[in-house]
Design a protein around this motif. Structure first.
Motif, PDB file in Angstrom:
ATOM      1  N   THR A  12       1.495  10.410  -5.673  1.00 48.03           N
ATOM      2  CA  THR A  12      -0.064  10.861  -5.943  1.00 48.03           C
ATOM      3  C   THR A  12      -0.331  11.568  -7.585  1.00 48.03           C
ATOM      4  O   THR A  12      -0.798  10.340  -8.180  1.00 48.03           O
ATOM      5  N   LEU A  13      -0.132  12.227  -7.374  1.00 43.45           N
ATOM      6  CA  LEU A  13      -0.114  12.693  -9.236  1.00 43.45           C
ATOM      7  C   LEU A  13       0.533  12.368 -10.130  1.00 43.45           C
ATOM      8  O   LEU A  13      -0.513  12.422 -11.676  1.00 43.45           O
ATOM      9  N   LEU A  14       1.776  11.621  -9.843  1.00 40.90           N
ATOM     10  CA  LEU A  14       2.502  11.704 -11.353  1.00 40.90           C
ATOM     11  C   LEU A  14       2.457  10.286 -11.628  1.00 40.90           C
ATOM     12  O   LEU A  14       2.119   9.698 -12.641  1.00 40.90           O
ATOM     13  N   TYR A  52       0.700   1.343   0.912  1.00 38.97           N
ATOM     14  CA  TYR A  52       2.805   1.224   1.493  1.00 38.97           C
ATOM     15  C   TYR A  52       2.308  -0.484   1.946  1.00 38.97           C
ATOM     16  O   TYR A  52       2.320  -0.178   3.330  1.00 38.97           O
ATOM     17  N   LYS A  53       2.860  -1.144   1.409  1.00 33.56           N
ATOM     18  CA  LYS A  53       3.135  -2.403   1.874  1.00 33.56           C
ATOM     19  C   LYS A  53       4.494  -3.322   0.786  1.00 33.56           C
ATOM     20  O   LYS A  53       3.588  -3.128  -0.099  1.00 33.56           O
ATOM     21  N   ILE A  95       2.602   8.328   1.375  1.00 30.32           N
ATOM     22  CA  ILE A  95       2.203   6.534   1.977  1.00 30.32           C
ATOM     23  C   ILE A  95       1.362   6.197   2.520  1.00 30.32           C
ATOM     24  O   ILE A  95       0.567   5.317   1.871  1.00 30.32           O
ATOM     25  N   ALA A  96       0.252   7.741   2.773  1.00 30.75           N
ATOM     26  CA  ALA A  96      -1.359   7.058   3.254  1.00 30.75           C
ATOM     27  C   ALA A  96      -2.270   6.907   1.917  1.00 30.75           C
ATOM     28  O   ALA A  96      -2.792   6.287   1.900  1.00 30.75           O
ATOM     29  N   THR A  97      -2.110   7.723   0.220  1.00 36.25           N
ATOM     30  CA  THR A  97      -2.404   7.027  -0.092  1.00 36.25           C
ATOM     31  C   THR A  97      -2.265   5.880  -0.787  1.00 36.25           C
ATOM     32  O   THR A  97      -2.798   5.109  -2.578  1.00 36.25           O
ATOM     33  N   GLY A  98      -0.808   5.169  -0.661  1.00 34.52           N
ATOM     34  CA  GLY A  98      -0.210   4.177  -1.311  1.00 34.52           C
ATOM     35  C   GLY A  98       0.359   4.630  -2.503  1.00 34.52           C
ATOM     36  O   GLY A  98       0.707   3.872  -3.227  1.00 34.52           O
ATOM     37  N   ALA A  99       0.612   5.724  -3.085  1.00 31.44           N
ATOM     38  CA  ALA A  99       1.582   6.370  -4.197  1.00 31.44           C
ATOM     39  C   ALA A  99       3.039   6.212  -4.205  1.00 31.44           C
ATOM     40  O   ALA A  99       3.646   6.238  -5.127  1.00 31.44           O
ATOM     41  N   ALA A 100       3.254   5.701  -3.111  1.00 30.83           N
ATOM     42  CA  ALA A 100       4.980   6.207  -2.837  1.00 30.83           C
ATOM     43  C   ALA A 100       5.787   4.585  -3.066  1.00 30.83           C
ATOM     44  O   ALA A 100       7.059   4.454  -3.543  1.00 30.83           O
TER      45      ALA A 100
END
Length: 117
Positions: A12-14, A52-53, A95-100
């Protein structure tokens, strides 16, 4: 507590929670739908929130042309793996933010087919 968790999630940060895409079509000016939501028109830079898809569905629509469908394949963001050193909650935040996940490609060029007359 929520702010602390968000600040310790690496992806999320990077790598952020949005991506810039370029959807080009011949002819230009087709409507771009991502996962069923209108995001803009081809020929423009579009900023789209991550989800997250493993795949995102894209549909191009322009009057007088056949609808075109294709997918954006996604992969795990490299920064997500840094969460292994931080624990379970940062992984959940990413995962929740989609950043993963991040897209494998961000530029797409498509030629639309005219409708039969």
């Amino acid at each position: 507590v929520g702010t602390t968790m968000l600040m310790t999630s690496c992806a999320t940060l990077l790598s952020g929670t949005k991506d810039k895409f370029f959807f080009n079509s011949t002819p230009s000016g087709a409507d771009v739908y991502v996962d069923g939501d209108l995001k803009g028109k081809t020929g423009n830079e579009l900023v789209i929130h991550r989800k997250y898809k493993s795949q995102r569905k894209v549909t191009l629509k322009k009057e007088g042309y056949q609808e075109m469908n294709f997918t954006i394949d996604q992969k795990i963001a490299g920064a997500y793996w840094l969460n292994l050193f931080l624990g379970f909650w940062p992984m959940i935040v990413d995962i929740a933010t989609g950043a993963a996940l991040k897209p494998k490609e961000t530029e797409f060029n498509r030629t639309l087919t005219p409708n039969d007359k």
